[in-house]
Scaffold this motif. Structure first.
Motif, mmCIF file in Angstrom:
data_model
loop_
_atom_site.group_PDB
_atom_site.id
_atom_site.type_symbol
_atom_site.label_atom_id
_atom_site.label_comp_id
_atom_site.label_asym_id
_atom_site.label_seq_id
_atom_site.Cartn_x
_atom_site.Cartn_y
_atom_site.Cartn_z
ATOM 1 N N ALA A 449 45.162 48.480 59.710
ATOM 2 C CA ALA A 449 46.618 48.452 59.824
ATOM 3 C C ALA A 449 47.222 49.090 58.577
ATOM 4 O O ALA A 449 46.660 48.970 57.476
ATOM 5 C CB ALA A 449 47.099 47.013 59.970
ATOM 6 N N ARG A 450 48.363 49.741 58.748
ATOM 7 C CA ARG A 450 48.938 50.498 57.640
ATOM 8 C C ARG A 450 49.229 49.616 56.423
ATOM 9 O O ARG A 450 49.074 50.047 55.284
ATOM 10 C CB ARG A 450 50.225 51.207 58.091
ATOM 11 N N PHE A 451 49.642 48.346 56.659
ATOM 12 C CA PHE A 451 49.983 47.499 55.515
ATOM 13 C C PHE A 451 48.751 47.119 54.688
ATOM 14 O O PHE A 451 48.869 46.672 53.547
ATOM 15 C CB PHE A 451 50.730 46.237 55.974
ATOM 16 N N LYS A 452 47.562 47.299 55.270
ATOM 17 C CA LYS A 452 46.337 46.975 54.536
ATOM 18 C C LYS A 452 45.832 48.147 53.685
ATOM 19 O O LYS A 452 45.018 47.952 52.784
ATOM 20 C CB LYS A 452 45.238 46.559 55.511
ATOM 21 N N ILE A 453 46.271 49.361 53.995
ATOM 22 C CA ILE A 453 45.763 50.534 53.265
ATOM 23 C C ILE A 453 46.373 50.548 51.866
ATOM 24 O O ILE A 453 47.596 50.495 51.715
ATOM 25 C CB ILE A 453 46.106 51.831 54.019
ATOM 26 N N PRO A 454 45.545 50.598 50.821
ATOM 27 C CA PRO A 454 46.084 50.572 49.462
ATOM 28 C C PRO A 454 47.063 51.727 49.205
ATOM 29 O O PRO A 454 46.875 52.842 49.705
ATOM 30 C CB PRO A 454 44.833 50.706 48.589
ATOM 31 N N LYS A 455 48.078 51.417 48.437
ATOM 32 C CA LYS A 455 49.048 52.442 48.052
ATOM 33 C C LYS A 455 48.503 53.295 46.921
ATOM 34 O O LYS A 455 48.881 54.458 46.757
ATOM 35 C CB LYS A 455 50.351 51.759 47.632
ATOM 36 N N TYR A 456 47.618 52.702 46.121
ATOM 37 C CA TYR A 456 47.077 53.389 44.948
ATOM 38 C C TYR A 456 45.548 53.396 45.008
ATOM 39 O O TYR A 456 44.929 52.487 45.576
ATOM 40 C CB TYR A 456 47.518 52.700 43.655
ATOM 41 N N LEU A 457 44.957 54.411 44.395
ATOM 42 C CA LEU A 457 43.503 54.489 44.254
ATOM 43 C C LEU A 457 43.183 55.121 42.911
ATOM 44 O O LEU A 457 43.736 56.174 42.580
ATOM 45 C CB LEU A 457 42.863 55.280 45.398
ATOM 46 N N GLU A 458 42.332 54.458 42.159
ATOM 47 C CA GLU A 458 41.967 54.952 40.827
ATOM 48 C C GLU A 458 40.448 55.003 40.712
ATOM 49 O O GLU A 458 39.753 54.063 41.133
ATOM 50 C CB GLU A 458 42.546 54.023 39.755
ATOM 51 N N PHE A 459 39.940 56.102 40.146
ATOM 52 C CA PHE A 459 38.505 56.228 39.900
ATOM 53 C C PHE A 459 38.178 55.618 38.536
ATOM 54 O O PHE A 459 38.858 55.891 37.544
ATOM 55 C CB PHE A 459 38.074 57.695 39.943
ATOM 56 N N VAL A 460 37.153 54.789 38.488
ATOM 57 C CA VAL A 460 36.775 54.089 37.262
ATOM 58 C C VAL A 460 35.284 54.299 37.017
ATOM 59 O O VAL A 460 34.520 54.549 37.955
ATOM 60 C CB VAL A 460 37.101 52.579 37.352
ATOM 61 N N PRO A 461 34.840 54.192 35.749
ATOM 62 C CA PRO A 461 33.412 54.421 35.455
ATOM 63 C C PRO A 461 32.502 53.298 35.921
ATOM 64 O O PRO A 461 31.342 53.520 36.261
ATOM 65 C CB PRO A 461 33.385 54.561 33.932
ATOM 66 N N GLU A 462 33.014 52.055 35.930
ATOM 67 C CA GLU A 462 32.196 50.917 36.362
ATOM 68 C C GLU A 462 33.105 49.750 36.703
ATOM 69 O O GLU A 462 34.287 49.731 36.321
ATOM 70 C CB GLU A 462 31.200 50.498 35.274
ATOM 71 N N LEU A 463 32.551 48.764 37.392
ATOM 72 C CA LEU A 463 33.283 47.555 37.737
ATOM 73 C C LEU A 463 32.693 46.383 36.962
ATOM 74 O O LEU A 463 31.461 46.240 36.899
ATOM 75 C CB LEU A 463 33.190 47.271 39.241
ATOM 76 N N PRO A 464 33.531 45.549 36.356
ATOM 77 C CA PRO A 464 33.005 44.422 35.575
ATOM 78 C C PRO A 464 32.391 43.357 36.464
ATOM 79 O O PRO A 464 32.950 43.003 37.512
ATOM 80 C CB PRO A 464 34.254 43.890 34.862
ATOM 81 N N ARG A 465 31.239 42.847 36.062
ATOM 82 C CA ARG A 465 30.557 41.791 36.805
ATOM 83 C C ARG A 465 30.076 40.729 35.834
ATOM 84 O O ARG A 465 29.842 41.003 34.652
ATOM 85 C CB ARG A 465 29.350 42.353 37.582
ATOM 86 N N ASN A 466 29.895 39.506 36.348
ATOM 87 C CA ASN A 466 29.333 38.457 35.503
ATOM 88 C C ASN A 466 27.817 38.488 35.571
ATOM 89 O O ASN A 466 27.227 39.378 36.209
ATOM 90 C CB ASN A 466 29.895 37.077 35.901
ATOM 91 N N GLY A 467 27.172 37.506 34.928
ATOM 92 C CA GLY A 467 25.713 37.510 34.862
ATOM 93 C C GLY A 467 25.033 37.364 36.196
ATOM 94 O O GLY A 467 23.866 37.716 36.355
ATOM 95 N N ALA A 468 25.748 36.826 37.197
ATOM 96 C CA ALA A 468 25.177 36.670 38.534
ATOM 97 C C ALA A 468 25.407 37.899 39.399
ATOM 98 O O ALA A 468 25.018 37.926 40.559
ATOM 99 C CB ALA A 468 25.781 35.452 39.228
ATOM 100 N N GLY A 469 26.054 38.939 38.824
ATOM 101 C CA GLY A 469 26.318 40.147 39.590
ATOM 102 C C GLY A 469 27.590 40.092 40.396
ATOM 103 O O GLY A 469 27.887 41.017 41.149
#
Length: 485
Positions: A449-469
């Motif tokens: 649905a259109r309201f679910k499609i993000p308005k913004y998109l950004e490319f990042v080098p990595e995503l932060p995760r905790n010790g459990a992944g």
């Protein structure tokens, strides 16, 4: 029962079940000599190592309580956990690289690995006969604390026993399993879903201090590994390796995956190699299994977390407290003998999540189909509301993962003057791949649905995760919570 069979493997160390029994018994006597007894807390600090397993089992023999410490925590965080748990003894584990955690400044009596070896050598080998019941506390495992100070989930011996029975109903582990344990044992899945069932069946547990892609391929081939647990990011790293296509994976029988929903493209990648994920859903507070998708389920159910484990009950509850209908999101509630009795010294926090009749409120949102198979959507706290509509980021993320250029992705809600909140996608591209933000957003058009499609998109080098992944959505919101792309 099988003292000559191999029990524990580690670089440079191999222990049979006879060795393990002798060392655990002696260690229990040694700890008793340090005035550690029923109900006392014994903490362990260090990465995966045979001494962690021995300390865990010795605490159980004494009726004491094991407190595994996250080796990635900073000293102030460790001090909080040790103060909160009131640990009498802190074992500084074998293979511990320091990492700023040499025991200095931490409360409690510290035992280095050398000191532990001396105590074991000097202790008697007579059996320990301390009565321990299923209702006795076995361990306190502190949650990751992604939403504040960590809380200690109290898990009884019965919690771990029934979780193991639940797992063995779904996974036919045999006595000759070789289980690779490279996920950290200070998290519940590695400890209760892999180590404990393997030891119960008399298999061999290969302990690795950390997960490394090439090392994992080497061990699978040389040790003929049959069982492996991992979070999706670990299995993704294996599939991205240049060795993936040629690696000998013929020994693998069971791939257990948890910690986050498994992206369907990753499932297909492994199925192309003849490998099937046994995906589950759970949390520290449920020891951890609550839902499980075993082998033999229809292809249409792939990517779901499955159905309730045999000796557990799961229900989905709508915001008004009524049962959520099939296809409608609801909060996941869990009841069963694997559910914790509460948080350590946190009666108010316990009362918020645990009802008088034992139903645990997970804080996770799930959607069940007509057959009762549940897909986990999101944390309630990760949902955002755009123009009055609830948006669950995992639904969007699953579609982004299907794009060939996307390695990892996450969607968060950001402020919007018109809609209150709107979506922002954060994307890590595959190595060597390229894509424009417009292209990826267009990939979602017609699928959502259109309201679910993000308005913004950004490319990042990595995503932060905790010790459990697990993905740290709070960190993402802090880093990238501005509307701009």
């Amino acid at each position: 029962m099988t003292p000559a069979r191999p029990a524990i493997g580690y670089p440079g160390i191999d222990r049979t079940y006879g060795d393990l029994y002798d060392r655990v018994t002696r260690l229990a006597h040694a700890l008793a000599g340090l005035d550690v007894g029923r109900g006392d807390r014994i903490a362990y600090l260090g990465p995966n190592h045979p001494s962690l397993v021995e300390t865990f089992l010795a605490a159980g023999l004494l009726g004491a309580v094991f407190v595994p410490l996250n080796a990635r925590l900073a000293p102030p965080e460790l001090r909080f956990v040790l103060d909160d748990s009131g640990a009498r003894v802190v074992v500084l584990g074998g293979g511990h690289d320091g990492g700023g955690h040499d025991g200095g400044g931490l409360p409690g009596r510290h035992l280095s690995q050398d000191a532990v070896e001396e105590l074991i050598a000097a202790a008697p080998a007579e059996p320990v006969d301390e009565p321990v019941s299923q209702d006795d506390l076995c361990l306190i495992m502190y949650t990751s604390g992604t939403t504040g100070r960590p809380k200690g989930a109290m898990l009884t011996h019965g919690n771990l026993i029934w979780n193991t029975v639940n797992l063995l109903v779904d996974v036919p582990l045999a006595h000759d399993e070789v289980t690779l344990v490279s996920a950290p044992l200070f998290h519940i899945a590695a400890l209760a879903q892999t180590l404990v069932p393997t030891v119960l069946k008399g298999g061999r547990a290969l302990l690795e201090p950390s997960f490394e892609v090439d090392r994992t391929f080497d061990l699978i081939e040389s040790e003929r590994v049959t069982v492996m647990f991992g979070v999706p990011s670990m299995f993704t790293a294996l599939a991205r390796s240049p060795r993936w296509a040629s690696a000998d994976l013929s020994s693998l029988r069971h791939l257990l995956c948890g910690g986050a929903p498994v992206p369907e493209p990753l499932i297909r990648t492994y199925r192309a190699r003849g490998l099937t994920f046994l995906q589950g859903y759970g949390m520290t507070e449920t020891s951890p299994g609550a839902l499980f998708l075993g082998a033999g389920h229809p292809d249409a159910k792939l990517g779901s977390a499955g159905v309730s484990c045999f000796f557990s009950d799961v229900r989905l509850v709508a915001p008004d407290g009524s049962p959520a209908a099939p296809g409608e999101p609801g909060e996941v509630y869990v009841q069963g003998p694997n559910v914790m009795p509460g948080y350590w010294r946190r009666p108010k926090e316990t009362a918020k999540v645990l009802s008088a009749d034992g139903w645990f409120r997970s804080g996770d949102i799930g959607v069940a189909d007509q057959d009762g198979y549940v897909r986990i959507s999101d944390r309630i706290s990760d949902m955002y509301i755009s123009g009055g509509e609830n948006v669950y980021p995992a639904e969007i993320e699953n579609l982004l993962y299907a794009h060939p250029a996307v390695a990892e992705c996450a969607v968060i809600g950001v402020p919007d003057e018109k809609w209150g909140e709107t979506g922002k996608a954060l994307v890590v591209l595959r190595s060597g791949a390229s894509a424009e933000s417009e292209e990826l957003l267009a990939h979602l058009d017609g699928r959502l649905a259109r309201f679910k499609i993000p308005k913004y998109l950004e490319f990042v080098p990595e995503l932060p995760r905790n010790g459990a992944g697990k993905l740290l959505k709070a960190s993402l919101r802090s880093l990238y919570g501005e509307p701009r792309s």
